[in-house]
Design a protein around this motif. Structure first.
Motif, PDB file in Angstrom:
ATOM      1  N   GLU A   1      36.796  22.341  44.450  1.00 28.40           N
ATOM      2  CA  GLU A   1      36.791  23.213  43.274  1.00 28.40           C
ATOM      3  C   GLU A   1      37.253  24.634  43.625  1.00 28.40           C
ATOM      4  O   GLU A   1      38.051  25.226  42.903  1.00 28.40           O
TER       5      GLU A   1
ATOM      6  N   HIS B   1      40.598  26.500  42.192  1.00 26.40           N
ATOM      7  CA  HIS B   1      40.630  27.828  41.556  1.00 26.40           C
ATOM      8  C   HIS B   1      41.748  28.668  42.144  1.00 26.40           C
ATOM      9  O   HIS B   1      42.479  29.345  41.438  1.00 26.40           O
ATOM     10  N   LYS B   2      41.857  28.591  43.469  1.00 27.55           N
ATOM     11  CA  LYS B   2      42.877  29.366  44.168  1.00 27.55           C
ATOM     12  C   LYS B   2      44.277  28.862  43.766  1.00 27.55           C
ATOM     13  O   LYS B   2      45.185  29.650  43.522  1.00 27.55           O
TER      14      LYS B   2
ATOM     15  N   ARG C   1      45.064  27.387  40.999  1.00 26.67           N
ATOM     16  CA  ARG C   1      45.360  27.788  39.620  1.00 26.67           C
ATOM     17  C   ARG C   1      45.834  29.243  39.573  1.00 26.67           C
ATOM     18  O   ARG C   1      46.761  29.580  38.847  1.00 26.67           O
ATOM     19  N   PHE C   2      45.209  30.057  40.392  1.00 25.17           N
ATOM     20  CA  PHE C   2      45.607  31.469  40.466  1.00 25.17           C
ATOM     21  C   PHE C   2      47.061  31.578  40.943  1.00 25.17           C
ATOM     22  O   PHE C   2      47.867  32.287  40.335  1.00 25.17           O
TER      23      PHE C   2
ATOM     24  N   ASP D   1      49.472  30.279  38.195  1.00 21.40           N
ATOM     25  CA  ASP D   1      49.642  31.224  37.089  1.00 21.40           C
ATOM     26  C   ASP D   1      50.460  32.448  37.499  1.00 21.40           C
ATOM     27  O   ASP D   1      51.224  32.980  36.698  1.00 21.40           O
ATOM     28  N   GLU D   2      50.263  32.856  38.762  1.00 25.40           N
ATOM     29  CA  GLU D   2      51.068  33.967  39.271  1.00 25.40           C
ATOM     30  C   GLU D   2      52.540  33.557  39.291  1.00 25.40           C
ATOM     31  O   GLU D   2      53.429  34.347  38.970  1.00 25.40           O
TER      32      GLU D   2
ATOM     33  N   GLN E   1      46.216  36.918  31.608  1.00 24.93           N
ATOM     34  CA  GLN E   1      45.776  35.597  32.053  1.00 24.93           C
ATOM     35  C   GLN E   1      45.393  35.604  33.530  1.00 24.93           C
ATOM     36  O   GLN E   1      44.409  34.989  33.930  1.00 24.93           O
ATOM     37  N   SER E   2      46.176  36.346  34.329  1.00 26.09           N
ATOM     38  CA  SER E   2      45.889  36.345  35.765  1.00 26.09           C
ATOM     39  C   SER E   2      44.563  37.014  36.064  1.00 26.09           C
ATOM     40  O   SER E   2      43.838  36.611  36.957  1.00 26.09           O
TER      41      SER E   2
ATOM     42  N   GLN F   1      41.956  34.499  35.431  1.00 30.55           N
ATOM     43  CA  GLN F   1      41.868  33.544  36.540  1.00 30.55           C
ATOM     44  C   GLN F   1      41.091  34.156  37.691  1.00 30.55           C
ATOM     45  O   GLN F   1      40.235  33.533  38.281  1.00 30.55           O
ATOM     46  N   GLN F   2      41.405  35.424  37.974  1.00 30.77           N
ATOM     47  CA  GLN F   2      40.753  36.114  39.078  1.00 30.77           C
ATOM     48  C   GLN F   2      39.253  36.202  38.829  1.00 30.77           C
ATOM     49  O   GLN F   2      38.465  35.961  39.718  1.00 30.77           O
TER      50      GLN F   2
ATOM     51  N   SER G   1      37.473  34.206  36.951  1.00 34.01           N
ATOM     52  CA  SER G   1      36.839  32.887  37.048  1.00 34.01           C
ATOM     53  C   SER G   1      36.636  32.498  38.498  1.00 34.01           C
ATOM     54  O   SER G   1      35.667  31.868  38.867  1.00 34.01           O
ATOM     55  N   ALA G   2      37.593  32.921  39.349  1.00 37.62           N
ATOM     56  CA  ALA G   2      37.451  32.652  40.778  1.00 37.62           C
ATOM     57  C   ALA G   2      36.301  33.474  41.350  1.00 37.62           C
ATOM     58  O   ALA G   2      35.557  33.016  42.202  1.00 37.62           O
TER      59      ALA G   2
ATOM     60  N   ILE H   1      32.612  32.060  40.867  1.00 40.88           N
ATOM     61  CA  ILE H   1      32.163  31.126  41.888  1.00 40.88           C
ATOM     62  C   ILE H   1      31.538  31.910  43.040  1.00 40.88           C
ATOM     63  O   ILE H   1      30.452  31.615  43.486  1.00 40.88           O
TER      64      ILE H   1
ATOM     65  N   LEU I   1      42.987  35.347  48.259  1.00 42.15           N
ATOM     66  CA  LEU I   1      43.381  35.076  46.883  1.00 42.15           C
ATOM     67  C   LEU I   1      44.426  36.080  46.387  1.00 42.15           C
ATOM     68  O   LEU I   1      45.154  35.823  45.457  1.00 42.15           O
TER      69      LEU I   1
ATOM     70  N   ASN J   1      47.812  37.914  46.184  1.00 47.88           N
ATOM     71  CA  ASN J   1      49.163  37.443  46.463  1.00 47.88           C
ATOM     72  C   ASN J   1      50.038  38.624  46.899  1.00 47.88           C
ATOM     73  O   ASN J   1      50.778  39.178  46.116  1.00 47.88           O
TER      74      ASN J   1
END
Lengths: 387, 140
Positions: free
Chosen positions: A62, A66-67, A69-70, A73-74, B3-4, B7-8, B10-11, B14, B77, B79
């Motif tokens: 999981e 998540h990573k 998906r990131f 999306d990037e 959106q990014s 995502q960040q 949501s990550a 965790i 994470l 980039n």
């Protein structure tokens, strides 16, 4: 009272265990509870051990998902921004990009394998053309170089989307079935998948900026050999230049740059061999090769055979022609990691280009005679490499 | 919120959940260590104190390791684009300069006339990224 070290305390505990058991309340004291707890834990582990292990693995997957998906999306964001910046579209292209990201290619039917290469070649050609047309529609202001770079950017984003969807599929399937074996398989391949995803993520930046990638080392070497000589276009996005090389005539070829392009090496080599009526003393193919763990990036290795990746169509065509005219084929590869192949070119790979040219020189001097015509092909993506 | 960013976040959720558990373990381990001191000095129970010290130290180390790993994962994470360099050469006088990559640079691209010799145009001879190997090296 004096302080005693922990090691001494443990020795004391082990040697005087019965005495302390009594002091702490004998058999009915807290030591009995520990025993009881251990027994309970043992039985829990017998019945629920696998389930607990599965849950731990799922959590691991999981976090990687998540990573992923990131990164995906990037990738999408980069693709859209690059297309908007370079192509200046008049309408919103987001939905069109999303449609492209789900683009798929169905391979030819292989029940009767005769003629499958031609079928695969045709399908791949249609796919490339379709993608290029899509990019042209989304980025109407792009020139040819930018168009190829945009196409490569989109392809990297497509690869990331596909990786994410496959991992998500197995993750959900594993969660639904709670099958240790489904989850375990996914968890085992995940480090490799993540490495690939990170490489594609790095590739996105390289493609959007038009920077050379690790795979561009073949065209870089060919470019260094042909620079200063007139290059003309041969079959589909490939160029050839006639270069005097150690008393021989070298026909140096590469995919046309500096746009992101691999060309059609199979057809191009075929065309040049036919043009010379098969009078080629040797074919040297230079490409980036996958290194094994423990090997150094930028190491050079020599061998025989067609050094070219992809689905095999180009290698098949080259081999057919070589067999027809009995032309010897040699290969020089520059070792690099899977991640380096699509990521921006590392200094070690860039520096290896001159060493590889020396190896080609030695090869040509040892294996051919003066006055011979040789064919040298720098295989790979010509992004960021002119001629 | 883009959106990014979503995502960040949501990550990060965790890691917040994990952080909560780690903090509880961290708190318990500190309590255990205090209990060990209490058992040793006040209750005069050296063995119990020894036990508690082992458990406390183990829990403290474990939570520290998990916290470190979580922070490392969060860092990966991001980039980050690597720093790209462009080599510019003058074939006439041999002047070689290196500068940061600019959009539009490509190998064998001709640039302005060399400022040193003013005879020939300079050319880009290389574009590369410089990275340091951070992974463990297994010398076998």
């Amino acid at each position: 009272m004096t302080l005693i070290p922990i090691s001494d305390a443990i020795t004391l505990l082990v040697s005087n265990a019965p005495i302390y058991t009594n002091q702490l309340g004998g058999d009915g004291g807290w030591t009995s509870y520990i025993g009881l707890f251990s027994m309970a834990l043992f039985f829990v582990m017998i019945f629920y051990g696998q389930r607990i292990q599965s849950r731990m693995m799922i959590r691991d997957v999981e976090s990687s998902l998540h990573k992923l998906r990131f990164i995906k999306d990037e990738g999408r964001k980069t693709a859209i921004e690059t297309l908007k910046e370079a192509g200046k579209p008049t309408v919103d292209i987001s939905s069109r990009v999303d449609r492209c990201l789900d683009y798929f290619t169905i391979g030819p039917q292989s029940m009767d394998p005769a003629g499958i290469v031609a079928k695969l070649d045709h399908i791949l050609e249609v796919r490339d053309q379709r993608l290029l047309d899509e990019v042209r529609l989304m980025a109407p202001q792009c020139d040819d170089v930018q168009l190829h770079n945009m196409e490569n950017t989109l392809e990297a984003a497509m690869a990331l989307t596909y990786l994410y969807k496959v991992v998500r599929h197995y993750y959900i399937q594993g969660k639904k079935t709670m099958s240790l074996y489904v989850i375990m398989q996914l968890q085992m391949v995940l480090p490799l998948v993540m490495k690939e995803a990170e490489a594609f993520s790095a590739a996105l930046t390289a493609f959007s900026f038009g920077q050379p990638i690790g795979d561009s080392v073949g065209p870089l070497i060919a470019g260094k050999l042909m620079h200063g000589y007139e290059a003309h276009k041969v079959y589909k996005d490939c160029v050839v230049a006639t270069v005097p090389f150690e008393g021989r005539t070298a026909l140096v070829m590469k995919a046309e740059g500096p746009g992101g392009n691999v060309g059609k090496p199979g057809d191009a080599i075929e065309a040049v061999i036919e043009e010379n009526e098969g009078k080629i003393a040797m074919l040297v193919m230079i490409d980036a090769g996958l290194k094994l763990e423990g090997e150094t990036v930028g190491d050079i290795a020599e061998g025989v055979g067609s050094a070219i990746g992809g689905p095999g169509v180009d290698a098949f065509k080259i081999e057919e022609k070589l067999v027809k005219y009995k032309i010897p084929i040699n290969a020089v590869i520059i070792k690099e990691d899977i991640g380096d192949a699509v990521a921006p070119m590392r200094k070690e790979i860039h520096d290896a280009a001159d060493k590889a040219i020396e190896r080609v020189r030695e090869l040509v001097l040892e294996r051919t005679k003066e006055g011979d015509t040789i064919l040298i092909f720098g295989v790979g993506n010509s992004i960021g490499i002119g001629q | 919120m883009t959106q990014s960013n979503q995502q960040q976040s949501s990550a990060n959720k965790i890691s917040l959940y994990l952080m909560f558990i780690v903090l509880i373990v961290l708190g318990l381990s500190i309590v255990t260590l205090f209990s060990a001191v209490y058992a040793y000095y006040i209750l005069d129970e050296a063995i119990v104190a020894g036990f508690l010290i082992i458990i406390g130290a183990f829990a403290l180390t474990l939570s520290g390791v998990v916290l470190y790993q979580t922070r490392r994962n969060a860092a990966t994470l991001k980039n980050d684009a690597p720093k790209m360099m462009t080599i510019i050469e003058c074939k006439n006088c041999g002047t070689k300069t290196t500068r940061e990559f600019q959009r539009g640079d490509f190998v064998f691209k001709e640039l302005d006339v060399c400022q040193k010799c003013s005879e020939q145009k300079q050319m880009i001879t290389g574009v590369y990224k410089e990275i340091k190997e951070t992974g463990k090296i297994y010398a076998i």
